[in-house]
Enzyme design. Structure first.
Site, PDB file in Angstrom:
ATOM      1  N   PRO A 127       0.787  -1.227   0.000  1.00 43.09           N
ATOM      2  CG  PRO A 127       0.110  -0.887   2.218  1.00 43.09           C
ATOM      3  CD  PRO A 127       0.831  -1.871   1.336  1.00 43.09           C
ATOM      4  CB  CYS A 128       3.722   2.323   1.570  1.00 39.97           C
ATOM      5  SG  CYS A 128       2.663   2.375   3.025  1.00 39.97           S
ATOM      6  CB  ILE A 129       7.133   1.105  -1.891  1.00 45.22           C
ATOM      7  CG1 ILE A 129       7.684   1.037  -0.471  1.00 45.22           C
ATOM      8  CG2 ILE A 129       8.262   1.433  -2.868  1.00 45.22           C
ATOM      9  CD1 ILE A 129       8.748  -0.017  -0.278  1.00 45.22           C
TER      10      ILE A 129
ATOM     11  CE  LYS B  61      -0.100   5.672  -0.752  1.00 44.60           C
ATOM     12  NZ  LYS B  61      -0.773   5.658   0.551  1.00 44.60           N
ATOM     13  CG  ASP B  62       3.809   6.559  -0.383  1.00 43.57           C
ATOM     14  OD1 ASP B  62       2.580   6.448  -0.556  1.00 43.57           O
ATOM     15  OD2 ASP B  62       4.363   6.318   0.699  1.00 43.57           O
TER      16      ASP B  62
END
Length: 443
Positions: free
Chosen positions: A274-276, A278-279
């Protein structure tokens, strides 16, 4: 009239403040545990009533968080979960830890954050501190969240307080937890900054103050974009070195011996979670708003997508070398979660790889001790609904290929390779094996 910030600061110091957390997921639940363990009463909010009921029974629904954590909080009467958002008026601080995903066009989707802020505005009262922890674009706290909270009629910095502190959770990582990872904090105003720093400080966390929420927001985006870009580099080199007959993993191990100027990143089947992934897209999106190209980020995003094609090609070539066509081949995927030892399917590289294999006629199955059932999002239309199959000698021997995508700790690699005719390893999970290496293909 008494300054409400003084009363809140005293309540934090005396552990009399009630801590509210909106969103009891991978970020919110560890945060609740940290505050509860520090002696605070925690009231957690979530729209998922099943999740709320489980937590109130002392059950964790996350495989990397033991139920004993929840039971300990419940036994001490320091934690309660609720789906009743009217109870926001009971708490003194409110941490927002809702998802901020990408939408179907791969652009930022902050409607969960907006909904949370609107709900807070309905129940916001003087003296409350609001902290946004959800990862978002620089400027969101000031330009989006603050105007929504102002609908309450209260004044920021005087009646209520607002700050941003990015979550830095790494699910499944036992070396770094919320207790050992510093908390970066940026406040809308000096009072908000001091109160937010005091909140985390009273919980025993190390606090790093920055000048504005924008700096704190940009900090989190930088951290994950840095990882995305460097992972894309080793993924690109993996493809190049494979064609040159050079083992990328041995190269990385050799480079790690340099005591300065090098940090090791591991190649794999593509970015997930959910992070890398997307960010960096969040950063590219906001950069476009400022007419600033992000060529390096764009190239890294493309590289981390293309490495999935490399895995596909290596799998098909390995099957061909064993006299098998991909059409009709039985392929078992080991580990469909986005990373090791977690039960999270979000943006997992397993899904597009499985989709491409299924589109070419492969007969898919999978095993994942953390994900018992697999229902892929609609964009992976070729992936059927599947159930995790028990690992047995018979199951492995019946496969034309076994594809390692997530290298869960529970897997017995020597036993798996011994009973498989072909293993395609995207994670270097089998690096220490000395027997049956002729059955192994690195991808």
């Amino acid at each position: 009239m008494a300054d409400p910030s003084f009363a809140l600061r005293a309540a934090l110091r005396e552990r009399e403040a009630c801590i509210g957390i909106v969103g009891l997921g991978y970020v919110g639940l560890p945060l609740a545990h940290a505050f509860s363990s520090a002696g605070f009463r925690v009231l957690g909010f979530d729209v998922d009533r099943d999740k709320v009921a489980k937590l109130n029974r002392g059950e964790s629904y996350l495989n990397h968080i033991p139920s004993t954590w929840v039971q300990d909080m419940r036994a001490g009467r320091r934690f309660e979960a609720t789906a009743d958002f009217q109870r926001l008026a009971e708490v003194d601080t409110i941490s927002i830890t809702v998802p901020t995903p990408l939408n179907e066009t791969r652009t930022p989707d902050i409607h969960y954050l907006e909904d949370a802020a609107l709900t807070l505005a309905t129940f916001l009262r003087p003296g409350q501190l609001v902290i946004v922890e959800s990862t978002t674009c620089p400027g969101t706290t000031r330009q989006v969240v603050l105007p929504l909270l102002k609908k309450s009629g209260l004044r920021v910095g005087e009646d209520f307080f607002l700050a941003f502190s990015p979550e830095r959770e790494d699910p499944g990582n036992r070396d770094f937890t919320i207790r050992t990872i510093p908390k970066v904090v940026g406040g809308i105003d000096p009072r908000s900054l001091e109160l937010a720093a005091a909140l985390y400080g009273e919980a025993g966390l190390r606090v790093v103050k920055v000048s504005t929420p924008e700096v704190a927001e940009a900090c989190k985006i930088l951290e994950n974009t840095y990882r995305a870009v460097n992972i894309s580099l080793v993924n690109e080199l993996k493809v190049l070195y494979d064609r040159m007959g050079i083992d990328i993993w041995e190269v990385i191990e050799a480079a790690k011996t340099k005591p300065f100027g090098f940090q090791a990143f591991a190649p794999g089947p593509g970015l997930g979670g959910p992070c890398i992934p997307k960010d960096s897209l969040y950063l590219a999106w906001i950069a476009n708003k400022y007419d600033t190209p992000t060529r390096l980020i764009d190239a890294a995003t493309d590289t981390n997508l293309l490495v999935r094609d490399f895995v596909l090609t290596k799998t098909i070539d390995a099957l061909n070398e064993h006299g098998k066509a991909v059409k009709g081949a039985k392929i078992a995927v080991l580990g469909v979660s986005y990373k090791k030892d977690v039960g999270d399917l979000r943006d997992s590289p397993a899904l597009p790889i499985m989709d491409m294999l299924a589109a070419r006629g492969a007969r898919l199955s999978y095993n994942d001790p953390h994900i018992p059932d697999l229902a892929a999002p609609r964009r992976f239309s070729h992936v059927p609904s599947l159930t995790s199959q028990p690992l047995s000698r018979e199951f492995l021997r019946d496969q034309d290929a076994v594809l390692i995508v997530a290298d869960h700790s529970s897997y017995d690699w020597p036993w798996i390779v011994e009973h498989s005719s072909l293993v395609v390893d995207t994670r270097n999970a089998t690096r220490d094996l000395t027997r049956n290496r002729e059955r192994l293909i690195r991808a």
